[in-house]
Design a protein around this motif. Structure first.
Motif, PDB file in Angstrom:
ATOM      1  N   TYR B 377       0.550  -1.080  -0.126  1.00  0.00           N
ATOM      2  CA  TYR B 377       0.240  -0.030   0.086  1.00  0.00           C
ATOM      3  C   TYR B 377       0.647   0.715  -0.520  1.00  0.00           C
ATOM      4  N   ARG B 378       2.245   0.963   1.146  1.00  0.00           N
ATOM      5  CA  ARG B 378       2.171   2.670   0.707  1.00  0.00           C
ATOM      6  C   ARG B 378       3.274   2.560  -0.159  1.00  0.00           C
ATOM      7  N   LEU B 379       3.918   1.514  -0.634  1.00  0.00           N
ATOM      8  CA  LEU B 379       4.448   1.295  -2.281  1.00  0.00           C
ATOM      9  C   LEU B 379       3.845   1.816  -2.554  1.00  0.00           C
ATOM     10  N   ARG B 380       2.213   1.668  -3.610  1.00  0.00           N
ATOM     11  CA  ARG B 380       1.716   2.049  -4.369  1.00  0.00           C
ATOM     12  C   ARG B 380       0.910   3.953  -4.003  1.00  0.00           C
ATOM     13  N   GLU B 381       1.183   3.513  -3.099  1.00  0.00           N
ATOM     14  CA  GLU B 381       0.795   4.819  -2.068  1.00  0.00           C
ATOM     15  C   GLU B 381       2.116   5.950  -2.951  1.00  0.00           C
ATOM     16  N   LYS B 382       2.965   5.385  -2.165  1.00  0.00           N
ATOM     17  CA  LYS B 382       4.716   6.223  -3.382  1.00  0.00           C
ATOM     18  C   LYS B 382       4.613   6.325  -4.745  1.00  0.00           C
ATOM     19  N   ALA B 383       3.990   6.185  -5.286  1.00  0.00           N
ATOM     20  CA  ALA B 383       4.473   5.903  -6.629  1.00  0.00           C
ATOM     21  C   ALA B 383       3.248   6.563  -7.068  1.00  0.00           C
ATOM     22  N   VAL B 384       2.230   6.706  -6.456  1.00  0.00           N
ATOM     23  CA  VAL B 384       0.470   7.584  -6.855  1.00  0.00           C
ATOM     24  C   VAL B 384       1.550   8.936  -6.384  1.00  0.00           C
ATOM     25  N   HIS B 385       2.413   9.534  -5.690  1.00  0.00           N
ATOM     26  CA  HIS B 385       2.639  11.031  -5.438  1.00  0.00           C
ATOM     27  C   HIS B 385       3.278  11.345  -5.833  1.00  0.00           C
ATOM     28  N   ALA B 386       4.210  10.145  -6.691  1.00  0.00           N
ATOM     29  CA  ALA B 386       5.614  10.368  -7.803  1.00  0.00           C
ATOM     30  C   ALA B 386       5.084  10.677  -8.729  1.00  0.00           C
ATOM     31  N   LEU B 387       3.770  10.142  -9.549  1.00  0.00           N
ATOM     32  CA  LEU B 387       3.390  10.059 -11.135  1.00  0.00           C
ATOM     33  C   LEU B 387       2.447  11.256 -10.912  1.00  0.00           C
ATOM     34  N   GLU B 388       2.167  11.582 -10.184  1.00  0.00           N
ATOM     35  CA  GLU B 388       0.701  13.361  -9.738  1.00  0.00           C
ATOM     36  C   GLU B 388       1.672  14.200  -9.603  1.00  0.00           C
ATOM     37  N   HIS B 389       3.195  13.709  -9.492  1.00  0.00           N
ATOM     38  CA  HIS B 389       4.375  15.088  -9.478  1.00  0.00           C
ATOM     39  C   HIS B 389       4.062  15.190 -11.361  1.00  0.00           C
ATOM     40  N   SER B 390       4.881  14.658 -12.491  1.00  0.00           N
ATOM     41  CA  SER B 390       4.626  14.753 -13.956  1.00  0.00           C
ATOM     42  C   SER B 390       2.855  14.787 -14.815  1.00  0.00           C
ATOM     43  N   GLY B 391       3.271  15.889 -15.904  1.00  0.00           N
ATOM     44  CA  GLY B 391       2.342  15.046 -16.456  1.00  0.00           C
ATOM     45  C   GLY B 391       2.150  13.830 -17.267  1.00  0.00           C
ATOM     46  N   VAL B 392       2.780  13.386 -17.662  1.00  0.00           N
ATOM     47  CA  VAL B 392       2.921  11.763 -18.170  1.00  0.00           C
ATOM     48  C   VAL B 392       2.678  10.713 -16.927  1.00  0.00           C
ATOM     49  N   GLY B 393       2.842  10.673 -15.603  1.00  0.00           N
ATOM     50  CA  GLY B 393       2.026   9.704 -14.775  1.00  0.00           C
ATOM     51  C   GLY B 393       0.820  10.765 -14.837  1.00  0.00           C
ATOM     52  N   ARG B 394       0.490  11.624 -14.473  1.00  0.00           N
ATOM     53  CA  ARG B 394      -1.261  11.755 -13.613  1.00  0.00           C
ATOM     54  C   ARG B 394      -1.554  11.266 -15.188  1.00  0.00           C
ATOM     55  N   GLY B 395      -1.009  10.734 -16.648  1.00  0.00           N
ATOM     56  CA  GLY B 395      -1.882  10.601 -18.264  1.00  0.00           C
ATOM     57  C   GLY B 395      -1.748   8.898 -17.291  1.00  0.00           C
ATOM     58  N   LEU B 396      -0.947   8.459 -17.038  1.00  0.00           N
ATOM     59  CA  LEU B 396      -0.718   6.958 -17.070  1.00  0.00           C
ATOM     60  C   LEU B 396      -1.720   6.688 -15.683  1.00  0.00           C
ATOM     61  N   LEU B 397      -1.189   7.584 -14.447  1.00  0.00           N
ATOM     62  CA  LEU B 397      -2.726   6.905 -13.755  1.00  0.00           C
ATOM     63  C   LEU B 397      -4.319   7.136 -14.578  1.00  0.00           C
ATOM     64  N   ALA B 398      -5.186   7.671 -15.259  1.00  0.00           N
ATOM     65  CA  ALA B 398      -6.114   8.656 -15.357  1.00  0.00           C
ATOM     66  C   ALA B 398      -6.167   6.852 -16.272  1.00  0.00           C
ATOM     67  N   LEU B 399      -5.615   6.819 -17.140  1.00  0.00           N
ATOM     68  CA  LEU B 399      -5.445   5.205 -18.289  1.00  0.00           C
ATOM     69  C   LEU B 399      -6.230   4.129 -17.080  1.00  0.00           C
ATOM     70  N   TYR B 400      -4.932   3.990 -16.244  1.00  0.00           N
ATOM     71  CA  TYR B 400      -4.975   2.470 -15.005  1.00  0.00           C
ATOM     72  C   TYR B 400      -6.512   2.926 -14.154  1.00  0.00           C
ATOM     73  N   ARG B 401      -6.761   4.538 -13.503  1.00  0.00           N
ATOM     74  CA  ARG B 401      -7.791   4.036 -13.740  1.00  0.00           C
ATOM     75  C   ARG B 401      -9.494   4.038 -14.302  1.00  0.00           C
ATOM     76  N   ARG B 402      -9.442   4.653 -15.568  1.00  0.00           N
ATOM     77  CA  ARG B 402     -10.512   4.315 -16.609  1.00  0.00           C
ATOM     78  C   ARG B 402     -10.809   2.213 -16.702  1.00  0.00           C
ATOM     79  N   ALA B 403      -9.142   1.841 -16.900  1.00  0.00           N
ATOM     80  CA  ALA B 403      -9.278   0.513 -17.069  1.00  0.00           C
ATOM     81  C   ALA B 403      -9.808  -0.688 -15.217  1.00  0.00           C
ATOM     82  N   ARG B 404      -9.445   0.603 -14.423  1.00  0.00           N
ATOM     83  CA  ARG B 404     -10.350  -0.538 -13.301  1.00  0.00           C
ATOM     84  C   ARG B 404     -11.433  -0.499 -12.567  1.00  0.00           C
ATOM     85  N   GLY B 405     -11.259   0.743 -13.995  1.00  0.00           N
ATOM     86  CA  GLY B 405     -13.107   0.666 -14.048  1.00  0.00           C
ATOM     87  C   GLY B 405     -14.089   1.517 -12.684  1.00  0.00           C
TER      88      GLY B 405
END
Lengths: 407, 411
Positions: B377-405
């Motif tokens: 959980y903490r690893l994922r939390e760190k990953a999310v925080h890291a991804l949210e700091h870049s445009g590419v990361g935010r895009g990947l997160l959005a893609l992931y969330r759409r895929a998870r539904g």
């Protein structure tokens, strides 16, 4: 007359055992002053008693004669027949008439100094916590649960939240004795979490006084109120199935299984005399070291160094201990038997209503039985003095390297 | 002329204005130092702690702060080239061995007259007629439930071997205190300061202290800031009843702030119109006879007396005596109402504190729970925080969330 007193001081310093009342008058018993102040009667009598049972040596003799009894109580008394000015001040005494309690007061200061100098028994560093260890919490009777938890932490199997809650207990008289004993040794600051049990930083009351305070409160210490402990943990864990109350010494295999370990340490129960001595020592230590250091010294300095005759292997109720020595834990005195039995029965009914096993009645509380001894099973002054003198004479200062800390 | 180094040791007795004296000395340390006088104290109760350390006394947990305090005090005294003052009233009970250690450490060697050090012992004293009720009241303010009658019986017992009797006479019997503290001092270095009789000018006691300690001519701030206020008869009776019923159930650590400070000192001591505690008339003769033997002894020994030795005989018996063991119940009820009011206000304040702490605890517990979650959980939390700091990361997160539904943004 002070020449006679100095003569007796010299005699005691040389290992003599003649009582003051029999010390000769005149040139035969006189000596030149060997200091500015004649030591108090308590100090002189303690040295005489030490001479009777061993060879204290000049260093210990000097320490005894220069010690002050800690805490409030009778001041250092002058010798009858050798007082500076007997018209004023506390009445001079024949040291032979002093109560043993007075001598214990002096001895505890010296033992406290020894304990501070010796420090805790070194123990191996705690193992790195195993990531795969079982999730558990271990609570309840402090003598049953704390040593086990401590040892499991040392092995890398410390508790962590989210698993089973194991509540260890036994009959109420034994749990009361265990709780008081734990207070005597640990003073209730920190790890035992007993600070709010009405005892505070003022020192632990004697066993009878402590029982009396709980009779007045119409309750028992939170930590050994097993139904209350179980209810609290059920509420916190959200389910009854995670909380196990074990009050039968035969359930050790269950404890091992619940905690996920193959073997459990065998904790020990100190004698009433040892607990009483620890109680007095804790007060003297309070004058020398911080509360945290005092707790460490009592649990990891004094406890593992106690003579083996003062400890019994502990597997359940006090009466069923498989004794390794002659150690007898505190016994509930006659005047407290009724309320302890009633409260134990009430506790047992609450446990049964909550779906746990009933609580044993406990040794000495069955109808018609009476085990109480005249000292309330709390370590009479004579026994405590005897233990204190054995320790002063070095009974506890041997090499302990490699000897595991039992607490 | 080279002035000798002096140490003035004030060893009691209790209830003789010592709190005020120590307060003045403490607050005026700098002024005193300018005049060559050292009052070595980092805090108001430094000398109290030093006395506890010297005499190995437990005092409701305060002794924990006293470890090494005497040696520290003595070291400062030894280092000061001029006059030093040490003052605490419980020193009156020190044993001969403790006195020997005290004076040896203060002077650096011999107990009384080492080298150039001149030791003086100062004892402030008050008549037994006033000291006895005052001492009973102190017992009641320290958790005791002993009745006044029982207390009087205890201290008049010639054996004096009870805890109360031992302490009382240890701090009150003037010739004995001097025997222990000044047996080897010349009489001119023993100074007895008598507390003036009732009705004397308010500053008379200070004048006597000032003379004994050599403070005359020094401009000191004498504003009274500390005192040990007294209670009246119904107030003491109320406190004793509270002790009898509740003291065994209240921790000493709680008793001190709630009962002694809040109830006794801050609330009940303000009721000044109630009857004052006094000695029963039947004991006046006895008390004055005891004082008389002390006065005679003091005169014989030739000590320096500041004030009037006849002050030690005490005032005459009151015309009417109020028995604290059988107080006027209406007055006790009045005191009880004041006490309940004070406790209510304190309880309301503590509820406010409790509410604030409960809120903070809930926040802390929630944070703790989060920290105990699985490492992934903490690893994922760190990953999310890291991804949210870049445009590419935010895009990947959005893609992931759409895929998870699901569309929640929070991790």
């Amino acid at each position: 007359m002070t020449a006679r007193a100095w003569g007796w001081v010299r005699h005691l310093r040389a290992g003599g055992t003649t009582p003051w009342a029999q010390w000769p008058e005149g040139p035969e018993g006189d000596a030149e002053p060997a200091g500015r102040v004649i030591p108090g009667a308590q100090q002189l009598e303690l040295l005489r008693r030490l001479n009777q049972v061993g060879a204290p040596g000049p260093e210990l003799a000097t320490r005894v004669l220069e010690a002050s009894a800690p805490g409030r109580g009778r001041p250092d008394l002058e010798l009858v027949g050798a007082a500076h000015d007997s018209r004023f001040g506390a009445r001079p005494v024949d040291p032979g008439d002093l109560s043993e309690d007075e001598l214990v007061r002096v001895a505890t200061l010296l033992l406290a100094e020894d304990l501070v100098a010796l420090g805790p028994v070194p123990r191996r560093p705690d193992a790195v916590p195993r990531p795969w260890r079982r999730r558990y919490r271990l609570v309840g009777d402090p003598l049953l649960s704390d040593p086990v938890r401590r040892e499991l932490i040392a092995r890398g199997h410390g508790p962590r939240p989210g698993g089973v809650i194991v509540v260890l207990g036994t009959d109420l008289p034994t749990m009361l004795a265990d709780f008081w004993t734990a207070r005597c040794f640990a003073f209730g600051q920190g790890s035992l979490g007993l600070g709010a049990q009405g005892l505070g930083a003022h020192g632990v009351p004697s066993w009878p006084e402590w029982l009396e305070s709980w009779r007045a409160r119409q309750g028992v210490p939170t930590r050994i109120d097993l139904p209350g402990v179980a209810r609290t943990w059920v509420q916190r864990r959200g389910s009854r199935q995670h909380v196990h109350v074990l009050t039968d010494p035969g359930q050790r295999p269950d404890v091992r299984e619940l905690l996920g370990v193959r073997r459990l340490p065998a904790p020990v129960r100190p004698s009433a005399e040892a607990a009483e001595l620890a109680r007095r020592l804790s007060m003297a230590l309070g004058l020398m070291v911080t509360p945290a250091r005092r707790e460490l010294l009592l649990t990891e300095g004094l406890m593992p160094r106690l003579p083996s005759t003062e400890l019994s292997a502990l597997s359940g109720p006090a009466g069923s201990s498989s004794a390794t020595g002659s150690a007898a834990p505190p016994v509930v005195p006659d005047e407290h038997r009724d309320w302890v039995r009633q409260r134990g029965e009430r506790m047992s009914r609450r446990l049964v209503r909550a779906g746990y096993a009933e609580l044993p009645i406990g040794p000495g509380l069955e109808d018609g039985s009476s085990e109480a001894d005249p000292s309330g099973g709390s370590g009479g002054s004579g026994d405590v003095l005897s233990l204190a003198m054995r320790m002063l004479l070095g009974d506890w200062k041997g090499p302990l390297e490699g000897k595991p800390v039992k607490w | 002329m080279v002035s000798r180094k002096r140490v003035l040791v004030h060893v009691g007795t209790p209830k003789t204005g010592t709190s005020h004296l120590q307060d003045v000395l403490f607050r005026n340390r700098a002024v005193l130092a300018d005049h060559g006088i050292c009052y070595p104290a980092e805090r108001f109760d430094s000398h109290f702690l030093a006395a506890l350390d010297l005499m190995k006394l437990n005092w409701g947990g305060l002794e924990l702060e006293a470890v090494g305090a005497w040696d520290a005090l003595a070291e400062q005294v030894r280092a000061w080239p001029g006059t030093s003052i040490v003052s605490h009233e419980i020193l009156a009970t020190a044993s001969r061995m403790q006195v020997d250690r005290a004076l040896s450490t203060l002077t650096g060697d011999g107990p009384t007259d080492a080298g150039d050090v001149e030791v003086h012992v100062v004892l402030s004293v008050r008549d037994l007629v006033r000291q006895i009720p005052a001492e009973w009241q102190e017992n009641v303010k320290h958790r005791s439930a002993i009745s006044y009658a029982r207390f009087l019986e205890t201290i008049t017992d010639p054996e004096r071997d009870s805890r109360i009797g031992t302490w009382f006479w240890g701090v009150q019997e003037i010739p004995d205190i001097v025997n222990r503290w000044a047996a080897t001092l010349p009489p001119e270095r023993v100074h007895l300061v008598t507390v003036p009789a009732p009705g004397a000018p308010r500053d008379e006691l200070w004048h006597r202290f000032s003379q004994a300690f050599g403070l005359d001519g020094i401009d000191l701030d004498l504003t009274p800031e500390r005192a040990n206020p007294s209670l009246g008869v119904p107030e003491t009776a109320l406190l004793r009843r509270v002790n009898r019923k509740f003291a065994p159930r209240v921790d000493p650590a709680d008793y001190r702030p709630l009962v002694r400070e809040l109830l006794a000192h801050q609330t009940l001591s303000r009721r000044r119109r109630s009857d004052r505690l006094t000695l029963p008339p039947a004991l006046h003769t006895w008390a004055q006879e005891v004082s008389g033997t002390w006065i005679e002894e003091i005169r014989t020994r030739g000590y320096d007396v500041v004030g009037d030795l006849d002050d030690l005989l005490g005032p005459p018996p009151p015309e009417t005596w109020s028995d604290p063991d059988a107080p006027a119940e209406a007055e006790v009820a009045g005191a009880a109402v004041d006490a309940i009011g004070a406790l209510l206000i304190e309880a309301a304040r503590l509820r406010e504190v409790e509410g604030r702490l409960t809120h903070e605890l809930a926040e802390t517990r929630a944070a703790l729970d989060r920290s105990y979650l699985r490492p992934t959980y903490r690893l994922r939390e760190k990953a999310v925080h890291a991804l949210e700091h870049s445009g590419v990361g935010r895009g990947l997160l959005a893609l992931y969330r759409r895929a998870r539904g699901r569309s929640s943004r929070s991790a």
